[in-house]
Design an enzyme around this catalytic site. Sequence first.
Site, mmCIF file in Angstrom:
data_model
loop_
_atom_site.group_PDB
_atom_site.id
_atom_site.type_symbol
_atom_site.label_atom_id
_atom_site.label_comp_id
_atom_site.label_asym_id
_atom_site.label_seq_id
_atom_site.Cartn_x
_atom_site.Cartn_y
_atom_site.Cartn_z
ATOM 1 N N GLU A 174 0.820 -1.215 0.000
ATOM 2 C CA GLU A 174 0.000 0.000 0.000
ATOM 3 C C GLU A 174 0.854 1.265 0.000
ATOM 4 O OE1 GLU A 174 -2.541 0.404 3.466
ATOM 5 O OE2 GLU A 174 -3.810 1.860 2.436
ATOM 6 N N GLU A 197 -12.034 1.441 4.914
ATOM 7 C CA GLU A 197 -11.074 1.736 5.979
ATOM 8 C C GLU A 197 -11.238 3.216 6.286
ATOM 9 O OE1 GLU A 197 -6.446 0.734 6.692
ATOM 10 O OE2 GLU A 197 -6.876 2.479 5.444
#
Length: 273
Positions: free
Chosen positions: A153, A247
């Site tokens: 990420e 998220e």
Amino acid sequence: MQSAVTISLVPQARGGPFVFWDDLAAGCEQAAAMGFDAVEVFPPSAEAVDARELRRLLTQHHLKLAAMGTGAGWLVHKLRLTDPDPAIRRRAHDFIAGIVDLAGSFNAPAIVGSMQGRFEGEVSKEQALKWLAENLEQLGPRAHAHGVPLLYEPLNRYETNLFNRVPDALAFLKPLRTQNIRLLCDLFHMNIEEADIAESLRLAGDKVGHIHFADTNRQAIGLGHLHVPPIVAALREIQFEGFISAEILPMPDSIAAAKQTIASFRKFCGNQP
Ligand code: LER
Ligand code: MN
């Protein structure tokens, strides 16, 4: 495209971007009741997860495990793959490897986000990237043994100075021997860093492995000012079939954030007429 929602099991992460907190059973029950396809779990460590209980809850609620985060390694234990101390780098690797194996046993990928660390002090950028590459070269095949990718990420500039943008991360991953790393594209970070979110997703194509579905203010999609249709159009164009996972901050509260997310998922990502 499938929907997912985050559950944190890490008390020290309070204040962080997770929808449900502390209670795996309650989080799974609520996710299923709202119609999510999956949950993304943020555990304190691989050892702290009761795998049998997790399997039981997933089966009971007909949920999949979308992914598992490894960030508690940094948040709780201060481990990073690019720490100057070789013993800490080793422990960081082992911490992630444990979660790769645990998530892999659920046919789900682990996420390397904040565990990538940063270059600073005595550690040059070149050195940090070498350590990151070495770790990915080991963790990629480890995930492959479970038949899943490893998710890497890029984060915004306030959280890492390694990779902030998808095109740069792609260029870094391309020459690696392992081709089992997929990008986790977090729309919150991308809104800060990318020149054009949709274009970056198109550039990544089949290297997009997972999406963190968050608005500009890291609240549920629809509560900020992200222009979502071109982003979903790009995901359709690259035939993304993975998880779109919330998220996000639990604002105004967990239930409202989850409800807003599933409504936005259906509005933007639902089946086209
Ligand atoms: C992890 O997925 C992430 O996006 C980081 O910002 C840690 O919160
Ligand atoms: Mn994220």
